[in-house]
Design a protein around this motif. Structure first.
Motif, PDB file in Angstrom:
ATOM      1  N   LEU A  66      -1.652   5.709  -1.494  1.00 53.02           N
ATOM      2  CA  LEU A  66      -2.800   6.457  -2.028  1.00 53.02           C
ATOM      3  C   LEU A  66      -2.576   6.826  -3.492  1.00 53.02           C
ATOM      4  N   THR A  67      -1.315   7.109  -3.847  1.00 53.21           N
ATOM      5  CA  THR A  67      -1.005   7.491  -5.227  1.00 53.21           C
ATOM      6  C   THR A  67       0.015   6.530  -5.834  1.00 53.21           C
ATOM      7  N   ALA A  68       0.044   6.461  -7.133  1.00 53.69           N
ATOM      8  CA  ALA A  68       0.965   5.565  -7.836  1.00 53.69           C
ATOM      9  C   ALA A  68       2.403   5.885  -7.447  1.00 53.69           C
ATOM     10  N   GLN A  69       3.101   4.865  -6.958  1.00 53.63           N
ATOM     11  CA  GLN A  69       4.496   4.972  -6.520  1.00 53.63           C
ATOM     12  C   GLN A  69       4.688   6.030  -5.427  1.00 53.63           C
ATOM     13  N   SER A  70       3.600   6.404  -4.771  1.00 51.38           N
ATOM     14  CA  SER A  70       3.619   7.448  -3.732  1.00 51.38           C
ATOM     15  C   SER A  70       4.245   8.746  -4.240  1.00 51.38           C
ATOM     16  N   LYS A  71       3.997   9.045  -5.504  1.00 49.16           N
ATOM     17  CA  LYS A  71       4.552  10.266  -6.097  1.00 49.16           C
ATOM     18  C   LYS A  71       3.602  11.456  -6.007  1.00 49.16           C
ATOM     19  N   GLY A  72       2.368  11.205  -5.592  1.00 46.86           N
ATOM     20  CA  GLY A  72       1.434  12.294  -5.377  1.00 46.86           C
ATOM     21  C   GLY A  72       0.853  12.909  -6.637  1.00 46.86           C
ATOM     22  N   THR A  73       0.943  12.199  -7.756  1.00 49.08           N
ATOM     23  CA  THR A  73       0.471  12.787  -9.016  1.00 49.08           C
ATOM     24  C   THR A  73      -0.823  12.160  -9.523  1.00 49.08           C
ATOM     25  N   GLU A  74      -0.978  10.846  -9.351  1.00 53.02           N
ATOM     26  CA  GLU A  74      -2.213  10.204  -9.780  1.00 53.02           C
ATOM     27  C   GLU A  74      -2.612   9.120  -8.779  1.00 53.02           C
ATOM     28  N   MET A  75      -3.903   8.946  -8.609  1.00 57.72           N
ATOM     29  CA  MET A  75      -4.416   8.023  -7.622  1.00 57.72           C
ATOM     30  C   MET A  75      -4.099   6.574  -8.001  1.00 57.72           C
ATOM     31  N   ALA A  76      -3.744   5.787  -7.015  1.00 53.13           N
ATOM     32  CA  ALA A  76      -3.501   4.364  -7.240  1.00 53.13           C
ATOM     33  C   ALA A  76      -4.837   3.619  -7.368  1.00 53.13           C
ATOM     34  N   GLU A  77      -4.759   2.323  -7.613  1.00 56.88           N
ATOM     35  CA  GLU A  77      -5.964   1.507  -7.827  1.00 56.88           C
ATOM     36  C   GLU A  77      -6.556   1.110  -6.466  1.00 56.88           C
ATOM     37  N   LEU A  78      -7.226   2.054  -5.821  1.00 56.55           N
ATOM     38  CA  LEU A  78      -7.647   1.873  -4.439  1.00 56.55           C
ATOM     39  C   LEU A  78      -8.625   0.712  -4.272  1.00 56.55           C
ATOM     40  N   TYR A  79      -9.633   0.662  -5.093  1.00 60.19           N
ATOM     41  CA  TYR A  79     -10.656  -0.375  -4.915  1.00 60.19           C
ATOM     42  C   TYR A  79     -10.067  -1.771  -5.077  1.00 60.19           C
ATOM     43  N   ASP A  80      -9.260  -1.960  -6.110  1.00 58.44           N
ATOM     44  CA  ASP A  80      -8.638  -3.272  -6.334  1.00 58.44           C
ATOM     45  C   ASP A  80      -7.778  -3.673  -5.140  1.00 58.44           C
ATOM     46  N   MET A  81      -7.056  -2.708  -4.577  1.00 59.23           N
ATOM     47  CA  MET A  81      -6.189  -3.024  -3.446  1.00 59.23           C
ATOM     48  C   MET A  81      -7.004  -3.329  -2.193  1.00 59.23           C
ATOM     49  N   GLN A  82      -8.130  -2.631  -2.011  1.00 65.39           N
ATOM     50  CA  GLN A  82      -8.974  -2.958  -0.868  1.00 65.39           C
ATOM     51  C   GLN A  82      -9.530  -4.377  -1.010  1.00 65.39           C
ATOM     52  N   GLN A  83      -9.946  -4.751  -2.212  1.00 70.45           N
ATOM     53  CA  GLN A  83     -10.467  -6.089  -2.442  1.00 70.45           C
ATOM     54  C   GLN A  83      -9.408  -7.166  -2.179  1.00 70.45           C
ATOM     55  N   SER A  84      -8.142  -6.780  -2.286  1.00 69.15           N
ATOM     56  CA  SER A  84      -7.046  -7.719  -2.030  1.00 69.15           C
ATOM     57  C   SER A  84      -6.598  -7.725  -0.575  1.00 69.15           C
ATOM     58  N   GLY A  85      -7.147  -6.803   0.235  1.00 72.68           N
ATOM     59  CA  GLY A  85      -6.832  -6.841   1.659  1.00 72.68           C
ATOM     60  C   GLY A  85      -6.263  -5.579   2.268  1.00 72.68           C
ATOM     61  N   ALA A  86      -6.078  -4.511   1.485  1.00 75.53           N
ATOM     62  CA  ALA A  86      -5.598  -3.243   2.053  1.00 75.53           C
ATOM     63  C   ALA A  86      -6.686  -2.642   2.940  1.00 75.53           C
ATOM     64  N   ILE A  87      -6.300  -2.138   4.118  1.00 73.92           N
ATOM     65  CA  ILE A  87      -7.305  -1.605   5.047  1.00 73.92           C
ATOM     66  C   ILE A  87      -7.363  -0.079   5.038  1.00 73.92           C
ATOM     67  N   ALA A  88      -6.422   0.568   4.352  1.00 69.87           N
ATOM     68  CA  ALA A  88      -6.409   2.027   4.261  1.00 69.87           C
ATOM     69  C   ALA A  88      -5.428   2.421   3.163  1.00 69.87           C
ATOM     70  N   PHE A  89      -5.423   3.735   2.846  1.00 71.65           N
ATOM     71  CA  PHE A  89      -4.592   4.224   1.748  1.00 71.65           C
ATOM     72  C   PHE A  89      -3.906   5.518   2.161  1.00 71.65           C
ATOM     73  N   GLY A  90      -2.563   5.531   2.053  1.00 72.28           N
ATOM     74  CA  GLY A  90      -1.824   6.735   2.389  1.00 72.28           C
ATOM     75  C   GLY A  90      -0.392   6.656   1.898  1.00 72.28           C
ATOM     76  N   ASP A  91       0.158   7.773   1.500  1.00 71.89           N
ATOM     77  CA  ASP A  91       1.569   7.852   1.112  1.00 71.89           C
ATOM     78  C   ASP A  91       2.365   8.169   2.366  1.00 71.89           C
ATOM     79  N   TYR A  92       3.118   7.213   2.862  1.00 75.67           N
ATOM     80  CA  TYR A  92       3.775   7.337   4.160  1.00 75.67           C
ATOM     81  C   TYR A  92       4.739   8.523   4.205  1.00 75.67           C
ATOM     82  N   LYS A  93       4.470   9.438   5.124  1.00 77.46           N
ATOM     83  CA  LYS A  93       5.298  10.637   5.365  1.00 77.46           C
ATOM     84  C   LYS A  93       5.375  11.573   4.158  1.00 77.46           C
ATOM     85  N   LYS A  94       4.477  11.371   3.190  1.00 81.86           N
ATOM     86  CA  LYS A  94       4.472  12.225   2.002  1.00 81.86           C
ATOM     87  C   LYS A  94       3.119  12.921   1.895  1.00 81.86           C
TER      88      LYS A  94
END
Length: 419
Positions: free
Chosen positions: A127-155
């Motif tokens: 969900l966030t860049a490097q899963s650091k929780g500071t800024e949102m990752a490129e969600l739309y681009d990743m969905q267009q490439s095949g990501a089905i959801a967005f989340g920082d695992y256990k963070k």
């Protein structure tokens, strides 16, 4: 390739043949015929198993493979082979690799590595860049490439506004946001459920409140933003109640429970075995019962293995020093089937996760693509180390009594059976 599955009890409420014993003929990946009896031919691959049951293919929505970066824990190749022999025709793979799956190229790498296997791999991107929780990752681009959801695992996402903006932004392309339910300031340095057992054992506790506060915050944000939100791996009585009430209010919230939180309690910690160190932690018997009731009532939408292989160097340590996590693909079905009836949980590993994560539905019906899990729901056994197929052996279920044997899958025009 022509496969004939003989005398299989079909468990699929979407099928005309639900709870009927039938022969199933599959040709080139398509279900061609379902009848009481289909004559065998020399060119057929025949599948006959004791007390054979089949259902739509199982989908595990929280699986970690080490690759890239932690291949010593589990490679994608071995992980998908384990998933197939554990009954799963699809898995959603978490972003906790090195580097983190937080960009289009990384998503495409995962998909490419997963091509050609019987079990389909679907990436969950960070969900966030490097899963650091500071800024949102490129969600739309990743969905267009095949990501089905967005989340920082256990963070958990500490920044309330960041979570608000993520839910709002994802609505533009029907994206699914995951929010791990843990308030870090309340959980602090805790490593076990805060309660009688953690006090007796001298282990720093993680209060149930840490989970419940985060869920309450997320539900307030969801009510404000609209959209949809998935809360993975809940573990407490009140978490179930909070989500139940939110659903009654009409919020688009879904949740999952990990198989170990559904079936095991913090009484296991008395041996200080780090295989029982999980996140969220194993909690009380009352929590287990509430979670099981939540599955039966439909408040809990998904059961997941939360499969998280950890190599021996990071797991076989003092309890306080060991990494969190247990593997669970091989044991999920048998463990859940030991505490719940099949009818009470089959949708939570088949149709419900597919719907929530935006995948096409499946059905055991003539003319449909064959995407099938094969199993015996009534074979009792004790799960031992030789039952582990994963590279890492950190299972919380070693020496546990189980009910139900997985035979394998038919998916992606491939028949994969346990020997």
């Amino acid at each position: 390739m022509i496969t004939l599955i003989k005398s299989a009890t079909i468990i699929d409420s979407s099928s005309l043949y639900h709870q009927q014993k039938k022969d199933i003929l599959i040709q080139e990946g398509i279900i061609k015929q379902i009848e009481d009896t289909i004559p065998s031919k020399k060119e057929y691959t025949i599948v006959t198993k004791e007390n054979l049951h089949v259902s739509c293919g199982w989908f595990d929505t929280s699986v970690s493979f080490g690759e890239p970066g932690y291949e010593e824990r589990e490679t994608i190749k071995n992980g998908l082979q384990v998933a197939a022999k554990s009954g799963f025709t699809a898995v959603a793979v978490n972003a906790n690799s090195n580097p983190v799956i937080d960009n289009k190229a990384a998503v495409e790498f995962l998909i490419h590595k997963g091509n050609g296997f019987a079990t389909k791999l679907y990436p969950i991107a960070a969900l966030t860049a490097q899963s650091k929780g500071t800024e949102m990752a490129e969600l739309y681009d990743m969905q267009q490439s095949g990501a089905i959801a967005f989340g920082d695992y256990k963070k958990p996402i500490d920044n309330d506004n960041l979570m608000k903006v993520a839910i709002l932004y994802a609505q533009n392309f029907d994206g699914l946001v995951l929010s791990f339910p843990k308030n870090k300031s309340i959980a602090s340095e805790g490593i076990a459920h805060e309660g009688i057992n953690s006090t007796k054992l001298g282990l720093k506790g993680i209060p149930a409140l840490a989970e419940e506060l985060q869920i309450a915050r997320d539900l307030f944000l969801l009510e404000y933003t609209g959209g949809k939100l998935h809360i993975p791996t809940i573990s407490t009585v009140k978490s179930v109640d909070l989500i139940k009430e939110a659903k009654k209010k009409g919020l688009q919230v879904t949740c999952s429970v990990a198989v170990h939180n559904l079936t095991l309690t913090d009484i296991e910690l008395h041996e200080f075995d780090s295989n029982y160190k999980t996140n969220p932690p194993l909690r009380t018997n009352a929590d287990c019962k509430a979670l099981q009731k939540g599955v039966k009532s439909g408040v809990i939408d998904i059961i997941t293995s939360d499969h998280n292989p950890i190599d021996i160097e990071h797991k076989k340590l003092e309890f306080s020093e060991a990494k969190d996590g247990t593997i669970g693909l091989e044991s999920l079905f048998s463990a859940v089937n030991s505490v719940l009836d099949l009818k009470d949980f089959i949708e939570q590993i088949t149709s419900k996760p597919r719907h929530i994560f935006g995948l096409a539905s499946t059905s055991i019906s003539e003319g449909r693509t064959a995407d099938i899990s094969l199993f015996n729901p009534e074979e009792k056994y004790t799960f031992i180390k030789k039952d582990i197929l994963s590279t890492s052996k950190n299972s919380a279920f070693i020496n546990k009594k189980m009910n139900g044997k997985v035979y394998g899958i038919y998916a992606n025009n491939q028949l994969i059976l346990n020997s």
